[in-house]
Design an enzyme around this catalytic site. Structure first.
Site, PDB file in Angstrom:
ATOM      1  N   LYS A   1     -12.648   0.856  -7.198  1.00 33.38           N
ATOM      2  CA  LYS A   1     -13.325   2.208  -7.053  1.00 33.38           C
ATOM      3  C   LYS A   1     -14.133   2.241  -5.652  1.00 33.38           C
ATOM      4  O   LYS A   1     -13.795   3.246  -4.921  1.00 33.38           O
ATOM      5  CB  LYS A   1     -14.492   2.437  -7.809  1.00 33.38           C
ATOM      6  CG  LYS A   1     -13.938   2.778  -9.274  1.00 33.38           C
ATOM      7  CD  LYS A   1     -13.454   3.825  -9.475  1.00 33.38           C
ATOM      8  CE  LYS A   1     -11.697   3.983  -9.566  1.00 33.38           C
ATOM      9  NZ  LYS A   1     -11.114   3.466 -10.458  1.00 33.38           N
TER      10      LYS A   1
ATOM     11  N   TRP B   1       3.404  14.067  -0.699  1.00 31.78           N
ATOM     12  CA  TRP B   1       2.669  12.861  -0.420  1.00 31.78           C
ATOM     13  C   TRP B   1       4.006  12.150   0.308  1.00 31.78           C
ATOM     14  O   TRP B   1       5.038  11.807  -0.357  1.00 31.78           O
ATOM     15  CB  TRP B   1       2.306  11.906  -1.933  1.00 31.78           C
ATOM     16  CG  TRP B   1       1.530  10.852  -1.398  1.00 31.78           C
ATOM     17  CD1 TRP B   1       0.465  10.445  -1.237  1.00 31.78           C
ATOM     18  CD2 TRP B   1       2.377   9.436  -1.562  1.00 31.78           C
ATOM     19  NE1 TRP B   1       0.207   9.143  -0.977  1.00 31.78           N
ATOM     20  CE2 TRP B   1       1.288   8.518  -1.284  1.00 31.78           C
ATOM     21  CE3 TRP B   1       3.640   9.091  -1.679  1.00 31.78           C
ATOM     22  CZ2 TRP B   1       1.585   7.228  -1.091  1.00 31.78           C
ATOM     23  CZ3 TRP B   1       3.722   7.642  -1.513  1.00 31.78           C
ATOM     24  CH2 TRP B   1       2.958   6.763  -1.206  1.00 31.78           C
TER      25      TRP B   1
ATOM     26  N   HIS C   1     -15.685 -21.956  -4.409  1.00 30.86           N
ATOM     27  CA  HIS C   1     -14.217 -22.340  -3.696  1.00 30.86           C
ATOM     28  C   HIS C   1     -13.738 -21.874  -2.625  1.00 30.86           C
ATOM     29  O   HIS C   1     -12.518 -21.632  -2.582  1.00 30.86           O
ATOM     30  CB  HIS C   1     -13.093 -22.347  -5.031  1.00 30.86           C
ATOM     31  CG  HIS C   1     -13.632 -23.387  -6.303  1.00 30.86           C
ATOM     32  ND1 HIS C   1     -13.568 -24.809  -6.316  1.00 30.86           N
ATOM     33  CD2 HIS C   1     -14.324 -22.849  -7.391  1.00 30.86           C
ATOM     34  CE1 HIS C   1     -14.122 -24.947  -7.368  1.00 30.86           C
ATOM     35  NE2 HIS C   1     -14.554 -24.081  -8.020  1.00 30.86           N
TER      36      HIS C   1
ATOM     37  N   GLU D   1     -12.524  -3.845 -10.941  1.00 26.20           N
ATOM     38  CA  GLU D   1     -12.417  -2.322 -11.124  1.00 26.20           C
ATOM     39  C   GLU D   1     -13.544  -1.831 -10.106  1.00 26.20           C
ATOM     40  O   GLU D   1     -13.294  -0.812  -9.320  1.00 26.20           O
ATOM     41  CB  GLU D   1     -12.528  -1.707 -12.525  1.00 26.20           C
ATOM     42  CG  GLU D   1     -12.711  -0.348 -12.707  1.00 26.20           C
ATOM     43  CD  GLU D   1     -11.556   0.413 -12.448  1.00 26.20           C
ATOM     44  OE1 GLU D   1     -10.565  -0.229 -11.955  1.00 26.20           O
ATOM     45  OE2 GLU D   1     -11.634   1.590 -12.196  1.00 26.20           O
TER      46      GLU D   1
ATOM     47  N   ARG E   1      -1.336  15.030  -6.915  1.00 20.98           N
ATOM     48  CA  ARG E   1      -0.189  14.287  -6.654  1.00 20.98           C
ATOM     49  C   ARG E   1       0.151  14.099  -5.406  1.00 20.98           C
ATOM     50  O   ARG E   1       1.041  13.359  -4.975  1.00 20.98           O
ATOM     51  CB  ARG E   1       0.820  14.964  -7.361  1.00 20.98           C
ATOM     52  CG  ARG E   1       0.663  15.444  -8.854  1.00 20.98           C
ATOM     53  CD  ARG E   1       1.755  16.079  -9.500  1.00 20.98           C
ATOM     54  NE  ARG E   1       2.975  15.180  -9.783  1.00 20.98           N
ATOM     55  CZ  ARG E   1       3.130  14.482 -10.495  1.00 20.98           C
ATOM     56  NH1 ARG E   1       2.458  14.333 -11.609  1.00 20.98           N
ATOM     57  NH2 ARG E   1       4.291  13.913 -10.691  1.00 20.98           N
TER      58      ARG E   1
ATOM     59  N   LYS F   1      -2.566  10.665  -7.173  1.00 17.59           N
ATOM     60  CA  LYS F   1      -2.989  10.514  -8.302  1.00 17.59           C
ATOM     61  C   LYS F   1      -1.899   9.644  -9.111  1.00 17.59           C
ATOM     62  O   LYS F   1      -1.976   8.611  -9.843  1.00 17.59           O
ATOM     63  CB  LYS F   1      -3.288  11.521  -9.190  1.00 17.59           C
ATOM     64  CG  LYS F   1      -3.896  11.697 -10.286  1.00 17.59           C
ATOM     65  CD  LYS F   1      -5.480  10.849 -10.505  1.00 17.59           C
ATOM     66  CE  LYS F   1      -5.715  10.490 -11.739  1.00 17.59           C
ATOM     67  NZ  LYS F   1      -7.044   9.496 -11.907  1.00 17.59           N
TER      68      LYS F   1
ATOM     69  N   GLU G   1     -11.408   2.236  -2.499  1.00 13.27           N
ATOM     70  CA  GLU G   1     -10.688   3.394  -2.850  1.00 13.27           C
ATOM     71  C   GLU G   1     -11.202   4.671  -2.283  1.00 13.27           C
ATOM     72  O   GLU G   1     -10.526   5.482  -1.507  1.00 13.27           O
ATOM     73  CB  GLU G   1     -10.111   3.611  -4.197  1.00 13.27           C
ATOM     74  CG  GLU G   1      -9.418   4.739  -4.490  1.00 13.27           C
ATOM     75  CD  GLU G   1      -8.903   4.684  -6.084  1.00 13.27           C
ATOM     76  OE1 GLU G   1      -9.680   4.123  -6.868  1.00 13.27           O
ATOM     77  OE2 GLU G   1      -7.978   5.211  -6.424  1.00 13.27           O
TER      78      GLU G   1
ATOM     79  N   ASN H   1      10.551  16.068  -5.633  1.00 11.35           N
ATOM     80  CA  ASN H   1       9.550  14.923  -5.958  1.00 11.35           C
ATOM     81  C   ASN H   1      10.291  13.488  -6.291  1.00 11.35           C
ATOM     82  O   ASN H   1      11.065  13.557  -7.035  1.00 11.35           O
ATOM     83  CB  ASN H   1       8.771  15.243  -6.938  1.00 11.35           C
ATOM     84  CG  ASN H   1       7.808  14.026  -7.561  1.00 11.35           C
ATOM     85  OD1 ASN H   1       7.411  13.001  -6.729  1.00 11.35           O
ATOM     86  ND2 ASN H   1       7.384  13.926  -8.717  1.00 11.35           N
ATOM     87  N   GLY H   2      10.241  12.574  -5.418  1.00 11.88           N
ATOM     88  CA  GLY H   2      10.935  11.274  -5.810  1.00 11.88           C
ATOM     89  C   GLY H   2      11.524  10.748  -4.561  1.00 11.88           C
ATOM     90  O   GLY H   2      10.938  10.964  -3.403  1.00 11.88           O
TER      91      GLY H   2
ATOM     92  N   CYS I   1       3.897  13.842  -5.170  1.00 15.61           N
ATOM     93  CA  CYS I   1       4.239  15.151  -4.874  1.00 15.61           C
ATOM     94  C   CYS I   1       4.279  15.929  -6.146  1.00 15.61           C
ATOM     95  O   CYS I   1       4.589  15.547  -7.476  1.00 15.61           O
ATOM     96  CB  CYS I   1       5.925  15.494  -4.469  1.00 15.61           C
ATOM     97  SG  CYS I   1       6.022  14.603  -2.770  1.00 15.61           S
TER      98      CYS I   1
HETATM   99  O1  M6R Z   1      -1.503   6.656 -14.349  1.00 19.40           O
HETATM  100  P1  M6R Z   1      -1.526   5.036 -14.104  1.00 19.40           P
HETATM  101  O2  M6R Z   1      -2.692   4.681 -14.920  1.00 19.40           O
HETATM  102  O3  M6R Z   1      -0.443   4.555 -14.466  1.00 19.40           O
HETATM  103  O4  M6R Z   1      -1.938   4.752 -12.611  1.00 19.40           O
HETATM  104  C1  M6R Z   1      -1.990   3.450 -12.388  1.00 19.40           C
HETATM  105  C2  M6R Z   1      -2.635   3.474 -10.906  1.00 19.40           C
HETATM  106  O5  M6R Z   1      -2.103   3.982  -9.935  1.00 19.40           O
HETATM  107  C3  M6R Z   1      -4.159   4.080 -10.850  1.00 19.40           C
HETATM  108  O6  M6R Z   1      -4.951   3.455 -11.838  1.00 19.40           O
HETATM  109  C4  M6R Z   1      -4.790   3.933  -9.374  1.00 19.40           C
HETATM  110  O7  M6R Z   1      -5.220   2.438  -9.279  1.00 19.40           O
HETATM  111  C5  M6R Z   1      -6.130   4.698  -9.496  1.00 19.40           C
HETATM  112  N1  M6R Z   1      -6.186   5.371  -8.354  1.00 19.40           N
HETATM  113  C6  M6R Z   1      -7.363   3.710  -9.374  1.00 19.40           C
HETATM  114  O8  M6R Z   1      -8.608   4.506  -9.435  1.00 19.40           O
END
Ligand code: M6R
Length: 610
Positions: free
Chosen positions: A487, A75, A506, A483, A27, A605, A490, A99-100, A2
């Protein structure tokens, strides 16, 4: 999650609030709303489900005028995304954005219902609105009403309160969710992130945990958790104003992928000579600690966790220092043993990830010799609460999928490992020089990797109609495969998994068939021959192979096996280099699938809730 904005000004602030929300949309983007009040106490609220542009359209065709107001992009946590659940929430003359998460919202809801309040939303935030309204009936000021309210709240909040009967002030409270105050001339602003206000001011004050501030045109009065009036520093930020703009790019993610050479140059600047790391650039206090470290514990989430996993190989192979890496949400809830002379390192782009922050706070009580953060956002909670911060300097990252933050985290961690090894005399001068020169060469090499964009775009068509993808790597390329899978899933919503290639037989080998693309990260290193055997295991079962490897690796394209030729780079920095084609692949697959690349469904984010 948020985003919050607020303003107290002597001009119409509707456009400022909407632009601020647009910049904070990373956010959260389920719904958005603003509320403003003018000097005659005329009050207007507009809320819309969906993206900020829906709100912007509604505001543009309204007659909304006011100099004091608040805005919010949501969010959803409590209650589905809907107009009635969107912020701002109202109770009588009181308006709240939040927010929270309020953890005791059920108990407060019952209490307030007994007092006669009717709830119209399913949100936890509505309890704050009614509580402030209740306290305002007897309090001498809105400030006092908010102070009495926050004393009853459990959980995390960054919240702003406005009283339409008192239209020249806002009260903002911070506990667990970030809040900055932007200072103008004869006007002041509030936001979850300075980025929201960079088009208006460069002068910012960060509220600390438990702070409550009263904001008027001319004054910002801050009170700490005990109610004492306190001074908080106002700092000048030099972030680029266009940080929130896409420029010539179609998406922020694309822009951020292509910004990596520049981001890396900024990360390295002033931290390396031509053949050595400048240990002091990490900080004088840091050097004292690096001299004594015997163990490193890394804590992070998501992409930042993958950076930590990669760095673990470097800590152990380059510095000979043992290193454990753990997901923050696991670390914070298990009983762990702190090793002697252990340094805790958090890694985070935002510096506000709730689990990482909670893990840091816990670790501070558990006997670590120091807590350090590798972070991208100056002034963030992790930076302020750690003993020292080694900043990644990637610049603002807006796309939800983390890209340049990851590669700059890796470069920063590699510098840290080298500095640690050097301080403890565990690295030869020649090895240090090799690493430093590899780092210097990296920005230009990343430009070469970016030049593969067209080839990877063509390749992406093979993936877009598939349900699943496997990514394989060995050694420090295993976390790069993890990673890459993160990506792809996501932003394209294709199920993707990563395996250490030796693990294939395995279990996961059972998944291989003619519909399963298998991406292999296969740089020329000591493990290449082992990896070739793993590739044969996939070929023999009819899997579709996409091998990213160097010219001289000995791979030949064949039926069901495509080879993507990569320039040769130094082995140590190769994990950073091989990340780039993986980012491009995910991006182009998502483009074909037509997903919302910068704001994928269900994500945000900065994950500032647990
Ligand atoms: O701001 P941060 O690096 O602590 O965030 C951690 C994760 O939320 C962040 O890396 C998330 O996995 C990304 N959306 C991945 O692309």
């Amino acid at each position: 999650m948020c985003g919050i904005v607020g303003a107290v000004a002597q001009r119409n602030i509707a456009d400022i609030l909407v632009e601020g929300l647009r910049r904070l949309e990373y956010r959260g983007y389920d719904s958005a709303g603003i509320a403003v009040v003018d000097l005659h106490k005329n009050y207007t609220r507009i809320r819309r489900i969906g993206k900020v542009r829906e709100l912007a359209n509604a505001v543009a065709t309204s007659n909304l005028i006011g100099g004091t107001g608040v805005g919010h992009t949501r969010w959803a946590t409590h209650g589905v995304p809907s107009e009635v659940n969107s912020h701002p929430h109202i109770s009588g003359d009181i308006t709240i954005v939040h927010n929270g998460i309020i953890e005791n919202h059920q108990a407060l809801r019952s209490l307030l219902q007994d007092r006669g309040y009717t709830f119209v939303s399913q949100t936890d935030t509505e309890v704050i609105a009614h509580l402030v309204e209740w306290e305002r009936r007897t309090a001498t000021s809105l400030l006092e009403a908010v102070q009495k309210t926050t004393a009853q709240l459990q959980g995390a909040y960054g919240a702003v309160a406005m009283d339409s009967n008192d239209p020249e002030r806002l009260i903002v409270a911070r506990s667990g969710s970030p809040i900055v105050i932007g200072h103008g001339i004869g006007e002041n602003f509030i936001a979850s992130d300075p980025l929201a206000l960079l088009n208006i001011t460069r002068r910012f004050m960060y509220l600390e945990e438990g702070d409550i501030a009263e904001i008027t045109y001319d004054n910002v009065n801050v009170f700490d958790a005990s109610g004492q009036h306190v001074e908080r520093a106002v700092i000048e930020l030099h972030a680029q104003q266009d940080a929130g703009e896409k420029g010539k790019y179609r998406h922020f993610m694309q822009k951020e992928v292509f910004e990596q050479p520049t981001a890396l140059r900024n990360t390295l600047e002033g931290r390396l000579t031509h053949d050595a790391v400048i240990t002091e650039s990490i900080g004088v206090n840091a050097v004292d600690i690096l001299n004594k470290v015997e163990h490193v514990q890394i804590i992070a989430c998501g992409t930042s966790f993958n950076a930590g996993m990669t760095a673990r190989y470097w800590f152990e192979s380059i510095a000979g220092i043992s290193c454990d890496v753990e997901i923050a949400s696991e670390f914070r809830y298990r009983k762990f043993v702190t090793r002697p002379n252990s340094l805790l390192i958090t890694i985070s782009q935002s510096g506000e990830t709730a689990d990482t922050l909670a893990a840091l706070r816990l670790a501070k009580k558990c006997g670590y010799m120091g807590v350090m953060t590798v972070c991208n956002v100056a002034g963030s909670s992790l930076v302020r609460e750690s003993d020292f911060a080694f900043m990644t300097r990637a610049g603002a990252e807006i796309g939800v999928a983390s890209t340049k933050a990851f590669t700059t985290q890796l470069a920063t961690l590699l510098m840290l490992v080298t500095a640690l090894a050097k301080q403890q005399k565990r690295i030869s001068k020649a090895k240090e020089k090799e690493i430093v020169q590899a780092l210097h060469a990296l920005p230009e090499q990343i430009e070469q990797a970016l030049a593969l964009d067209k080839d990877i775009k063509a390749l992406a068509t093979d993936f877009a109609d598939k349900q699943h993808t496997l990514f394989l790597g060995r050694g420090e390329f295993y976390p790069i495969a993890v990673e890459a899978a993160l990506k792809l899933k996501e932003i394209s919503y294709i199920h993707a998994e990563a395996y250490a290639a030796g693990e294939l037989k395995h279990g996961p080998l059972a998944l291989i068939d003619a519909d399963m693309p298998v991406v292999v990260i296969a740089p020329g290193n000591d493990l290449l021959e082992k990896l070739k055997s793993n590739i044969e295991e996939v070929r023999a079962r009819g899997g579709l192979l996409y091998v990213f490897s160097e010219q001289k690796s000995g791979f030949e394209a064949a039926h069901n096996m495509k080879i993507i030729r990569m320039p040769k780079v130094n082995e140590i920095t190769a994990p950073i280099f091989y990340t780039v084609p993986m980012q491009l692949l995910a991006y182009h697959v998502a483009l074909i699938k037509g997903t919302d690349v910068d704001q994928p469904r269900n994500l945000a984010k900065a994950v500032t809730v647990e």
